[in-house]
Design an enzyme around this catalytic site. Sequence first.
Site, PDB file in Angstrom:
ATOM      1  N   TYR A   1       1.533   1.606   7.038  1.00 20.87           N
ATOM      2  CA  TYR A   1       1.840   1.797   5.616  1.00 20.87           C
ATOM      3  C   TYR A   1       1.486   3.235   5.258  1.00 20.87           C
ATOM      4  O   TYR A   1       0.332   3.580   5.050  1.00 20.87           O
ATOM      5  CB  TYR A   1       1.038   0.794   4.788  1.00 20.87           C
ATOM      6  CG  TYR A   1       1.307   0.792   3.300  1.00 20.87           C
ATOM      7  CD1 TYR A   1       2.338   1.518   2.717  1.00 20.87           C
ATOM      8  CD2 TYR A   1       0.512   0.019   2.456  1.00 20.87           C
ATOM      9  CE1 TYR A   1       2.561   1.500   1.351  1.00 20.87           C
ATOM     10  CE2 TYR A   1       0.723  -0.020   1.083  1.00 20.87           C
ATOM     11  CZ  TYR A   1       1.749   0.720   0.544  1.00 20.87           C
ATOM     12  OH  TYR A   1       1.960   0.697  -0.817  1.00 20.87           O
TER      13      TYR A   1
ATOM     14  N   LYS B   1       6.250   1.791   7.080  1.00 20.64           N
ATOM     15  CA  LYS B   1       6.700   1.691   5.686  1.00 20.64           C
ATOM     16  C   LYS B   1       6.516   3.074   5.096  1.00 20.64           C
ATOM     17  O   LYS B   1       5.404   3.527   4.839  1.00 20.64           O
ATOM     18  CB  LYS B   1       5.884   0.656   4.914  1.00 20.64           C
ATOM     19  CG  LYS B   1       6.274   0.528   3.443  1.00 20.64           C
ATOM     20  CD  LYS B   1       5.447  -0.556   2.752  1.00 20.64           C
ATOM     21  CE  LYS B   1       5.929  -0.744   1.321  1.00 20.64           C
ATOM     22  NZ  LYS B   1       5.011  -0.159   0.337  1.00 20.64           N
TER      23      LYS B   1
END
Length: 293
Positions: A138, A166
């Site tokens: 992330y 992400k």
Amino acid sequence: MAFKKIGGIYSALLTSFDKNGDINEKGIRQLVRHNIDVCKVDGLYVGGSTGENFLLSTAEKEQIFKIVKDEAKDQCQLIAQVGSLNIKESVELAKLATDLGYDSLSAVTPFYYKFSFNEIKDYYNTITKDVDNQMVVYFIPFLTGVNISVDQFKELFENEKITGVKFTAGDFYLLERFRKAFPDKVLFAGFDEMMLPATVLGVDGAIGSTFNLNGVRAREIFESARSGNIAKALEVQHVTNDFISDVLANGLYGTLKIGLQEAGVEAGYCRKPMGDYSDEMIARAKEIYHKYF
């Protein structure tokens, strides 16, 4: 090592709280159902920023992972965000999510302290060491202050369990460089308002907070852009960005939750220290919902 292929449109799932700031299980189940049945998402990203994750205890995070899996079952893909400054918590959550059958883990880069890249790499390797599951990094530098270069991502990918990113950043040069360097890695766009250019650059999907309401339009942008119909994708992105601008001006999570309440979903309240909903905010949120849906 082969893992389940992931990609497509994922909602960053909101968390429903009651007026006292306690988890509202009924509301969470309704949020899951709305995302699957109405927004038609491919998956849910559970325990992220949108879920107010960093305001939760370990036990509450575990409770939410269990509720979401029980409600969603195998009707959509599930990614569990397990990142934490407490790495023992991350390891515990990673094991739980894997045992529950989540399709992937994700973890925010460790933040607040100025960690070296070697420390960041060790963090991901530690979380994934004892679980048979894939990990999506992330990457959200505007909140964490952590930047990772293409060469550093290459080092992270030496761990075969780390399968994707992400990418929640506005650096489209880095996004393009990443896509070219790692064509076989999973790349999710993380900024809802930038879906069109990210899709043109080759992302495999998108994860967004506004998809809890706007998932159908998000898919339309994604699929139109991938098929080469840029004019249609741009038309829908314009409407989407008008919606996003209105939501951001009124308070992101609260406005989404109030809108969902208008849609019949018990989305509840935000947890303190996030503020209470004012009468003006509620009225405006309702206007926004009925303008766009």
